[in-house]
Design a protein around this motif. Structure first.
Motif, PDB file in Angstrom:
ATOM      1  N   LYS A 126      74.736   1.009  34.190  1.00  0.00           N
ATOM      2  CA  LYS A 126      74.667   1.851  35.381  1.00  0.00           C
ATOM      3  C   LYS A 126      74.647   0.938  36.603  1.00  0.00           C
ATOM      4  O   LYS A 126      74.235  -0.232  36.523  1.00  0.00           O
ATOM      5  N   LYS A 127      75.049   1.476  37.731  1.00  0.00           N
ATOM      6  CA  LYS A 127      75.173   0.675  38.945  1.00  0.00           C
ATOM      7  C   LYS A 127      73.791   0.431  39.570  1.00  0.00           C
ATOM      8  O   LYS A 127      73.040   1.374  39.838  1.00  0.00           O
ATOM      9  N   GLU A 187      76.428  11.336  31.951  1.00  0.00           N
ATOM     10  CA  GLU A 187      77.388  10.713  32.874  1.00  0.00           C
ATOM     11  C   GLU A 187      76.678  10.520  34.201  1.00  0.00           C
ATOM     12  O   GLU A 187      76.244  11.480  34.834  1.00  0.00           O
ATOM     13  N   ASP A 188      76.526   9.284  34.650  1.00  0.00           N
ATOM     14  CA  ASP A 188      75.710   9.008  35.826  1.00  0.00           C
ATOM     15  C   ASP A 188      76.430   7.990  36.717  1.00  0.00           C
ATOM     16  O   ASP A 188      76.551   6.822  36.361  1.00  0.00           O
ATOM     17  N   ASN A 189      76.871   8.437  37.867  1.00  0.00           N
ATOM     18  CA  ASN A 189      77.544   7.547  38.820  1.00  0.00           C
ATOM     19  C   ASN A 189      76.647   7.182  40.006  1.00  0.00           C
ATOM     20  O   ASN A 189      77.136   6.704  41.035  1.00  0.00           O
ATOM     21  N   THR A 190      75.342   7.421  39.866  1.00  0.00           N
ATOM     22  CA  THR A 190      74.386   7.127  40.938  1.00  0.00           C
ATOM     23  C   THR A 190      74.355   5.634  41.249  1.00  0.00           C
ATOM     24  O   THR A 190      74.431   4.792  40.345  1.00  0.00           O
ATOM     25  N   GLU A 191      74.203   5.307  42.519  1.00  0.00           N
ATOM     26  CA  GLU A 191      74.014   3.912  42.940  1.00  0.00           C
ATOM     27  C   GLU A 191      72.511   3.675  43.099  1.00  0.00           C
ATOM     28  O   GLU A 191      71.912   4.091  44.081  1.00  0.00           O
TER      29      GLU A 191
END
Length: 526
Positions: A271-272, A423-427
């Motif tokens: 993850k980011k 699905e996790d695109n959180t910064e």
């Protein structure tokens, strides 16, 4: 005795506990076993017990955090001796205190590194009032300035089956409260002396009540007992090898750690995350946190804040509101947004903050000077590398603790309630004390997922760092000479008390000759 221990690794949130419990349940149907499943806390033990019980297998929960009571241990022994198929859920402390004789048919699983298996002991005892001191003898060792302590020969019992009446009185009295020193540390020191397997170190001072002994040791017999006695030992942990337990297992007990991939869990984060170090040059320590920024940092010449206060202001300016703040208990919280959750560094099992996307770790957990000295002494006495042992402890206490704290954020949520990947695109963003922390955390991520942002951080002033160390040397030699003048103790004891060697003391006197002469602590011309 197990010739190896098993390590099942996986990142925070990978489901190590849940998947291990499912594996145990499946194995119990094919090959029933007696298993002790030990968790760090009662709360975690309860959670694991509930999960396993729902699978419909024979299990029981027997927990106790009180080291002074034997009833939980008796209950566990009774649970495992008369069956060939049960899973007992308990805590690390309880599991590590089960007598060896009752572990021979038991498989032990530790959920997380069993830090209680290798712990630092530090106890003060008065010569005048402590009955324990009366049964001890003292000697010196060639490796260092600390003295060593053993029970007198007539009180030793290597088989631990026929205690001298005086020793039995100390054991029973500590447990039932008739001896006032009935603390867990006192019990551990007494146990350490009775086992007579490693060095107990001591320093001493003269106070109003007479001579006071400070006793220190690295106590790892609990690790020896469980590994020697159990059928197998398995540890579920993200980073077992960066722990004092693993160092002792590999280097003192010569036990191999077997990396097991049975559960097929992810070992790197994907993850980011952006990591922002407060210091981009130099390290944070407890002493630096208390200095004014103008003393310790570049570009902070006119700041009236201390470093720990500025670390909070730095965090607020970058993270705004709604973040997790992990700090030492003694750190004073300054003006922060009401949406900030202020937490300690004891976070295992704390999974209720996964809505957060930002975190800051401002704690300093480095070993004290005394702890580092004793670790060095132990390593030298065992012909081990002192620097390697100390670095292992620093990694475990500092960098791994920071990682565990930061992973309370939503970054740890890998699966939804149905067990499906999220699905996790959180910064995600976190603030850490310095580059050592940042580099350690980044190493836990797959390439391209973690960025270290050094554009905001500060540098420690080299000149101020040198000045701080010089001031510390001057204060140390001044305190020693004042203690000598006031006849606090003999010089060897004073050197131990202040943590320096005779050679360093002589060097400090030469370095600060003028200052010490002006204070009247050494004669002019000497």
């Amino acid at each position: 005795m197990a010739d190896s221990i098993n390590h099942i690794t996986g990142i925070c949130g990978a489901g190590k506990s849940h998947k291990m419990l499912s594996l145990i349940a499946a194995q119990q149907e094919v090959e029933p076993r007696v298993i002790i499943f030990a968790s760090k806390t009662i709360r975690l033990s309860t959670s694991n017990f509930i999960k396993y019980k729902a699978l419909g297998h024979n299990c029981i929960q027997l927990d106790g955090e009180n080291r002074l009571s034997d009833h939980v241990i008796v209950d566990i022994v009774n649970a495992v001796v008369n069956t060939d198929s049960i899973v007992v859920f308990t805590t690390h402390k309880s599991a590590l205190n089960i007598p060896k004789a009752w572990l021979k048919n038991v498989h032990v699983v530790f959920d997380e590194v069993p830090q209680d298996a290798t712990k630092f002991l530090n106890v003060s005892l008065s010569e005048a009032s402590s009955p324990l001191i009366q049964v001890c003898e003292f000697s010196s060792t060639p490796n260092h300035n600390y003295g060593t302590v053993r029970l007198k020969a007539e009180y030793r019992d290597t088989n631990h089956t026929n205690y001298n009446p005086m020793i039995k009185h100390l054991v029973d009295g500590a447990k039932n409260g008739t001896i006032t020193e009935n603390t867990e540390d006192y019990i551990n020191v007494l146990e350490f002396l009775l086992m007579d397997y490693a060095v107990l170190y001591k320093s001493q001072t003269v106070e109003n009540i007479g001579i006071v002994y400070q006793l220190y040791a690295v106590h790892y017999m609990p690790a020896i007992n469980v590994i020697e006695a159990a059928q197998s030992v398995t540890v579920l942990a993200a980073n077992l090898n960066n722990s004092a337990f693993a160092f002792i297992v590999k280097n003192v007990l010569n036990i191999h750690i077997n990396e097991v991939s049975t559960l097929n869990l992810p070992i790197k984060y994907r993850k980011k995350l952006t990591v922002i170090p407060y210091l981009v040059q130099g390290r944070i320590s407890a002493s630096i946190k208390g200095l004014l920024c103008s003393q310790a940092l570049t570009d902070k010449t006119f700041s009236t804040l201390t470093v720990v206060e500025d670390m909070q202001a730095f965090t607020s300016s970058l993270l705004g509101s709604d973040y997790l703040l992990f700090k030492n208990n003694k750190d004073k919280v300054i003006n922060i947004d009401s949406g900030v959750a202020v937490l300690s560094t004891a976070v295992h099992g704390l999974n209720s903050y996964m809505d957060y996307t930002k975190a800051s770790f401002i704690a300093s957990l480095r070993p004290t000077t005394v702890e580092s000295n004793i670790q060095r002494c132990m390593a030298l006495d065992l012909n081990l590398n002192p620097a390697e042992f100390n670095q292992t402890v620093v990694i475990e206490r500092c960098y791994e603790s920071a990682l565990q704290c930061i992973m309370r954020m939503g970054i740890r949520k890998l699966y939804n309630d149905l067990g499906e990947p999220v699905e996790d695109n959180t910064e995600y963003v976190c603030v850490v004390p310095d580059m050592d922390y940042a580099n350690y955390i980044a190493a836990q991520f797959d390439d391209g997922f973690c960025t270290i942002d050094t554009s905001h951080g500060y540098k420690r002033k080299d000149i101020d760092e040198t000045s701080t160390k010089a001031n510390h040397r001057l204060q140390t030699v001044t305190n020693i000479l004042l203690d000598k003048k006031n006849k606090v103790a003999a010089m060897p004891e004073l050197l131990i008390k202040h943590g320096i060697t005779d050679r360093s003391f002589s060097r400090y006197k030469r370095e600060f000759k003028t200052e010490l002469q002006s204070l009247g602590l050494i004669k002019v011309g000497k």
